[in-house]
Write a protein that holds these residues in place. Structure first.
Motif, PDB file in Angstrom:
ATOM      1  N   GLY A  44      55.887  67.163 -21.290  1.00 43.88           N
ATOM      2  CA  GLY A  44      56.620  65.925 -21.014  1.00 43.88           C
ATOM      3  C   GLY A  44      56.244  64.821 -21.971  1.00 43.88           C
ATOM      4  O   GLY A  44      57.096  64.031 -22.394  1.00 43.88           O
ATOM      5  N   PHE A  45      54.959  64.740 -22.316  1.00 45.78           N
ATOM      6  CA  PHE A  45      54.522  63.697 -23.243  1.00 45.78           C
ATOM      7  C   PHE A  45      55.063  63.941 -24.637  1.00 45.78           C
ATOM      8  O   PHE A  45      55.308  62.984 -25.386  1.00 45.78           O
ATOM      9  CB  PHE A  45      52.998  63.639 -23.260  1.00 45.78           C
ATOM     10  CG  PHE A  45      52.440  62.369 -23.816  1.00 45.78           C
ATOM     11  CD1 PHE A  45      52.682  61.155 -23.185  1.00 45.78           C
ATOM     12  CD2 PHE A  45      51.681  62.372 -24.966  1.00 45.78           C
ATOM     13  CE1 PHE A  45      52.179  59.979 -23.697  1.00 45.78           C
ATOM     14  CE2 PHE A  45      51.173  61.198 -25.481  1.00 45.78           C
ATOM     15  CZ  PHE A  45      51.419  59.991 -24.841  1.00 45.78           C
ATOM     16  N   GLN A  46      55.265  65.197 -25.008  1.00 44.52           N
ATOM     17  CA  GLN A  46      55.864  65.499 -26.314  1.00 44.52           C
ATOM     18  C   GLN A  46      57.297  64.980 -26.379  1.00 44.52           C
ATOM     19  O   GLN A  46      57.760  64.554 -27.446  1.00 44.52           O
ATOM     20  CB  GLN A  46      55.845  67.004 -26.571  1.00 44.52           C
ATOM     21  CG  GLN A  46      54.471  67.608 -26.775  1.00 44.52           C
ATOM     22  CD  GLN A  46      53.872  67.282 -28.138  1.00 44.52           C
ATOM     23  OE1 GLN A  46      53.968  66.150 -28.623  1.00 44.52           O
ATOM     24  NE2 GLN A  46      53.257  68.252 -28.773  1.00 44.52           N
ATOM     25  N   ILE A  47      58.016  65.016 -25.276  1.00 42.63           N
ATOM     26  CA  ILE A  47      59.384  64.500 -25.267  1.00 42.63           C
ATOM     27  C   ILE A  47      59.383  62.986 -25.417  1.00 42.63           C
ATOM     28  O   ILE A  47      60.123  62.426 -26.227  1.00 42.63           O
ATOM     29  CB  ILE A  47      60.103  64.930 -23.973  1.00 42.63           C
ATOM     30  CG1 ILE A  47      60.272  66.453 -23.937  1.00 42.63           C
ATOM     31  CG2 ILE A  47      61.462  64.240 -23.860  1.00 42.63           C
ATOM     32  CD1 ILE A  47      60.830  66.971 -22.633  1.00 42.63           C
ATOM     33  N   LEU A  48      58.529  62.308 -24.647  1.00 39.34           N
ATOM     34  CA  LEU A  48      58.517  60.849 -24.656  1.00 39.34           C
ATOM     35  C   LEU A  48      57.847  60.285 -25.904  1.00 39.34           C
ATOM     36  O   LEU A  48      58.409  59.430 -26.591  1.00 39.34           O
ATOM     37  CB  LEU A  48      57.808  60.341 -23.402  1.00 39.34           C
ATOM     38  CG  LEU A  48      57.634  58.831 -23.277  1.00 39.34           C
ATOM     39  CD1 LEU A  48      58.984  58.133 -23.223  1.00 39.34           C
ATOM     40  CD2 LEU A  48      56.802  58.479 -22.048  1.00 39.34           C
ATOM     41  N   PHE A  49      56.663  60.755 -26.209  1.00 37.97           N
ATOM     42  CA  PHE A  49      55.890  60.211 -27.325  1.00 37.97           C
ATOM     43  C   PHE A  49      56.177  60.937 -28.633  1.00 37.97           C
ATOM     44  O   PHE A  49      56.426  60.312 -29.662  1.00 37.97           O
ATOM     45  CB  PHE A  49      54.400  60.299 -26.987  1.00 37.97           C
ATOM     46  CG  PHE A  49      53.491  59.965 -28.140  1.00 37.97           C
ATOM     47  CD1 PHE A  49      53.446  58.685 -28.650  1.00 37.97           C
ATOM     48  CD2 PHE A  49      52.668  60.936 -28.712  1.00 37.97           C
ATOM     49  CE1 PHE A  49      52.603  58.366 -29.715  1.00 37.97           C
ATOM     50  CE2 PHE A  49      51.830  60.637 -29.762  1.00 37.97           C
ATOM     51  CZ  PHE A  49      51.801  59.346 -30.266  1.00 37.97           C
ATOM     52  N   LEU A 205      68.516  56.704 -23.438  1.00 43.98           N
ATOM     53  CA  LEU A 205      67.729  57.797 -24.001  1.00 43.98           C
ATOM     54  C   LEU A 205      66.240  57.631 -23.698  1.00 43.98           C
ATOM     55  O   LEU A 205      65.562  58.595 -23.312  1.00 43.98           O
ATOM     56  CB  LEU A 205      67.953  57.872 -25.510  1.00 43.98           C
ATOM     57  CG  LEU A 205      69.296  58.423 -25.968  1.00 43.98           C
ATOM     58  CD1 LEU A 205      69.496  58.160 -27.453  1.00 43.98           C
ATOM     59  CD2 LEU A 205      69.381  59.925 -25.682  1.00 43.98           C
ATOM     60  N   ARG A 206      65.727  56.424 -23.858  1.00 44.71           N
ATOM     61  CA  ARG A 206      64.314  56.194 -23.570  1.00 44.71           C
ATOM     62  C   ARG A 206      64.013  56.396 -22.091  1.00 44.71           C
ATOM     63  O   ARG A 206      62.974  56.962 -21.723  1.00 44.71           O
ATOM     64  CB  ARG A 206      63.930  54.782 -24.009  1.00 44.71           C
ATOM     65  CG  ARG A 206      63.756  54.641 -25.521  1.00 44.71           C
ATOM     66  CD  ARG A 206      63.453  53.214 -25.901  1.00 44.71           C
ATOM     67  NE  ARG A 206      63.004  53.117 -27.293  1.00 44.71           N
ATOM     68  CZ  ARG A 206      62.876  51.969 -27.955  1.00 44.71           C
ATOM     69  NH1 ARG A 206      63.173  50.825 -27.349  1.00 44.71           N
ATOM     70  NH2 ARG A 206      62.464  51.969 -29.204  1.00 44.71           N
ATOM     71  N   LEU A 207      64.909  55.936 -21.224  1.00 39.79           N
ATOM     72  CA  LEU A 207      64.696  56.116 -19.797  1.00 39.79           C
ATOM     73  C   LEU A 207      64.732  57.600 -19.425  1.00 39.79           C
ATOM     74  O   LEU A 207      63.940  58.061 -18.594  1.00 39.79           O
ATOM     75  CB  LEU A 207      65.757  55.342 -19.011  1.00 39.79           C
ATOM     76  CG  LEU A 207      65.604  55.369 -17.486  1.00 39.79           C
ATOM     77  CD1 LEU A 207      64.284  54.725 -17.073  1.00 39.79           C
ATOM     78  CD2 LEU A 207      66.772  54.647 -16.820  1.00 39.79           C
ATOM     79  N   THR A 208      65.636  58.353 -20.039  1.00 36.41           N
ATOM     80  CA  THR A 208      65.692  59.793 -19.783  1.00 36.41           C
ATOM     81  C   THR A 208      64.391  60.471 -20.188  1.00 36.41           C
ATOM     82  O   THR A 208      63.844  61.309 -19.446  1.00 36.41           O
ATOM     83  CB  THR A 208      66.869  60.417 -20.548  1.00 36.41           C
ATOM     84  OG1 THR A 208      68.096  59.823 -20.110  1.00 36.41           O
ATOM     85  CG2 THR A 208      66.934  61.916 -20.319  1.00 36.41           C
ATOM     86  N   ALA A 209      63.874  60.123 -21.365  1.00 37.18           N
ATOM     87  CA  ALA A 209      62.616  60.714 -21.825  1.00 37.18           C
ATOM     88  C   ALA A 209      61.461  60.325 -20.908  1.00 37.18           C
ATOM     89  O   ALA A 209      60.594  61.152 -20.591  1.00 37.18           O
ATOM     90  CB  ALA A 209      62.328  60.275 -23.263  1.00 37.18           C
ATOM     91  N   PHE A 210      61.428  59.068 -20.466  1.00 36.89           N
ATOM     92  CA  PHE A 210      60.372  58.592 -19.580  1.00 36.89           C
ATOM     93  C   PHE A 210      60.423  59.337 -18.249  1.00 36.89           C
ATOM     94  O   PHE A 210      59.389  59.747 -17.704  1.00 36.89           O
ATOM     95  CB  PHE A 210      60.545  57.087 -19.364  1.00 36.89           C
ATOM     96  CG  PHE A 210      59.345  56.403 -18.767  1.00 36.89           C
ATOM     97  CD1 PHE A 210      58.106  56.471 -19.362  1.00 36.89           C
ATOM     98  CD2 PHE A 210      59.478  55.667 -17.599  1.00 36.89           C
ATOM     99  CE1 PHE A 210      57.007  55.832 -18.811  1.00 36.89           C
ATOM    100  CE2 PHE A 210      58.392  55.023 -17.036  1.00 36.89           C
ATOM    101  CZ  PHE A 210      57.146  55.101 -17.647  1.00 36.89           C
ATOM    102  N   ALA A 211      61.631  59.531 -17.721  1.00 37.69           N
ATOM    103  CA  ALA A 211      61.785  60.242 -16.447  1.00 37.69           C
ATOM    104  C   ALA A 211      61.373  61.710 -16.587  1.00 37.69           C
ATOM    105  O   ALA A 211      60.691  62.261 -15.709  1.00 37.69           O
ATOM    106  CB  ALA A 211      63.232  60.129 -15.970  1.00 37.69           C
TER     107      ALA A 211
END
Length: 576
Positions: A44-49, A205-211
């Motif tokens: 999950g962190f790879q998607i967001l960060f 997009l950022r909210l999707t990645a955060f979720a």
């Protein structure tokens, strides 16, 4: 080379499987299980960060929240994983959505600090609600993972369960990273302003990645509790977050395989050096430093350097669909005003651009040209006035909505992602419109071929000379098939031959019905190209008329062109 790299990874996976089945001690299986838990959190962190570039310090908090949901429901109420596991995913998601809406507009370290505050709040709640969480002592007696009567005991069954869930999570993450979401997040990470102007909803997009990162962390936290059989405030403390971040960096940002490699290395390193007693932390830190020095792009980056992938095959060019040919007025600006503090950047500017017309925008530095382009493309909100695109009022609309309404733009400095190939950079413009990355790349190939840049498709954007970068950026705008195109100094840094080639391309686009607004300082390039000129000075319209008139207008000459006015012999009575 790619086959050798894949063979190496497969051999490593088989070796790990053989170790778990035949050689691992009970403690070794426990360490291997913990590594799988952290790999899942790191996905999950790879998607967001890794892909989105957002340094969230709440990933460890979502990990702990998932752990507490499972711990409380399992130990206090005896519920099995059919209830606890979905709720451990849902609880972090329900926290992430409002938090994300509040803090994702922040940039860089402000976002990191805000998410760190979320983690601290959850930690304080865990410590200060002893009736619910057990307080500082936590909750012992968390049952084993049980699902519909099947129980996963410690040892090999629990390790197989954790790595099975990690495999599913990694496959989903890999598909997302290679698909439209991953490509879009990379563009947002590299240049959020350009991403918005290409039609990408940066906030969504950022909210999707955060979720998504919260869901992955909650799943990992739930499995961690079933592994440890106890939950305490330690799962919400900062070392958990640091471990997840280090795994992502050491493994390779944005790579799901990197999360696995990083987790295996980071979780096992302390065990390998445990025999050194008090000095093991020094050796552990030195080993991490050495890994970063040897592989600055992570372990996956090191593998790619040792086994570079073969050149990929180019997709066939496919012309993207175009709307009906536009006619009449495409862009209209009415009394537009914009101030920055006490500076009046735009003061009652009006403008109209017809389909198939090329309008030039000139003026001295600081006259408001770029501000006007930014307002038209949605990067700035006007104080007064109106912007109409295609007959609809788009005043104050965000960049992605304006882009989807048919407006495209370029920037003074060509904004291309250095890590991407030319084909990938142009395909990014099609991501909001096409169903897949493959379809976007086929349309991008058409745009590059159209501008005579098809041979650049596989070249990296990094290191392209100015003329080629301008051409690629124009191809990216063209790929979207816009009705109006705003160009900010497109001829800057070009030779005379390159300018002539650019002018020919722009005339061809106008002939096809596109409306163009061109900001340019090179009058020898601009005035023969355009049919109408708007000159700004200190935010006000100084001149609006045909290009020949701009050369003779005394106010334009005094404010911008300089030199004596050009004499018009046709006005002499004797024709001399």
């Amino acid at each position: 080379m790619r086959d050798r790299r894949n063979a190496l990874l497969l051999a490593a996976a088989l070796a790990g499987l053989a170790y778990a089945l035949f050689f691992a001690s009970p403690y070794g299986l426990r360490v291997l299980t913990v590594a799988g838990v952290y790999a899942l959190a790191a996905f999950g962190f790879q998607i967001l960060f890794g892909l989105g570039g957002a340094l969230s310090m709440a990933q460890g908090a979502f990990f702990g929240l998932g752990a507490y949901v499972t711990g409380i429901l399992g130990s206090r109420y005896g519920l099995d994983a059919s209830v606890t596991f979905p709720l451990s995913l849902l609880a972090p998601l329900l926290v992430a959505l409002p938090v994300g809406l509040a803090v994702l507009r922040l940039e860089s370290h402000y976002f990191a600090l805000a998410t760190l505050g979320v983690a601290q709040v959850l930690h304080l709640l865990a410590v200060n609600l002893p009736d619910l969480t057990g307080g500082a002592n936590g909750l012992p007696g968390v049952p084993a993972f049980a699902l519909f009567g099947w129980v996963a005991p410690r040892g090999l069954p629990m390790a197989a369960l954790v790595w099975g869930v990690a495999a599913v999570g990694g496959l989903i993450g890999w598909r997302l990273a290679r698909g439209r979401l991953g490509r879009s997040l990379e563009l947002v990470r590299d240049d959020p302003l350009a991403a918005g102007c290409l039609g990408l909803d940066v906030g969504r997009l950022r909210l999707t990645a955060f979720a998504l990162s919260a869901v992955y962390a909650g799943a990992a936290g739930a499995l961690a509790v079933h592994t440890q059989r106890v939950v305490s405030p330690e799962v919400l403390e900062f070392p958990v977050m640091v471990t997840i971040l280090t795994i992502a960096v050491v493994g390779g940002r944005g790579r799901m395989v990197g999360a696995v490699l990083g987790a295996l290395l980071l979780i096992h390193l302390p065990e390998w050096f445990r025999g050194l007693e008090r000095s093991y932390l020094i050796v552990y830190g030195a080993a991490l430093l050495l890994a970063i020095l040897v592989a600055p792009n992570g372990l996956t980056g090191l593998l790619e350097r040792l086994f570079p992938p073969p050149p990929r095959a180019l997709p066939d060019a496919v012309e993207p669909p175009a709307g009906p040919r536009a006619t009449g007025e495409i862009l209209r600006v009415e009394d537009l005003s914009k101030s920055f503090g006490g500076v009046r950047a735009l003061d009652g500017v009006s403008l109209s651009v017809q389909a198939g017309a090329i309008v030039g925008l000139i003026g001295p530095n600081g006259s408001g040209k770029t501000t006007l382009i930014n307002v038209l493309s949605g990067l700035e909100r006007p104080d007064d006035g109106a912007v109409w695109i295609g007959g609809r009022d788009r005043t104050g609309a965000p960049p992605d909505q304006i882009a989807r309404a048919g407006l495209a733009r370029s920037f003074q400095a060509a904004t291309l992602p250095n890590h991407a190939s030319v084909l990938e950079a142009v395909a990014a413009a099609r991501l909001p419109f096409d169903r897949s990355v493959a379809e976007a790349e086929a349309h991008a190939r058409w745009a590059l071929d159209r501008l005579g840049a098809g041979d650049l498709a596989l070249r990296p954007c990094h290191g392209l000379p100015a003329a080629l970068r301008r051409r690629v950026e124009l191809a990216r705008a063209l790929a979207r098939r816009p009705s109006v195109l705003l160009l900010d100094e497109p001829a800057a840094g070009l030779t005379d031959a390159e300018k002539a080639d650019l002018a020919a391309h722009l005339r061809r686009l106008a002939w096809e019905g596109m409306a163009l607004l061109v900001v340019e300082h090179d009058m020898d390039f601009l005035l023969p190209l355009v049919g109408w000129v708007l000159c700004l000075d200190r935010g006000r319209t100084l001149y609006a008329g045909p290009p020949d008139g701009a050369r003779r207008d005394a106010a334009v000459i005094a404010a911008y062109l300089g030199g004596p006015a050009v004499r018009d012999d046709s006005d002499d009575e004797d024709g001399a």
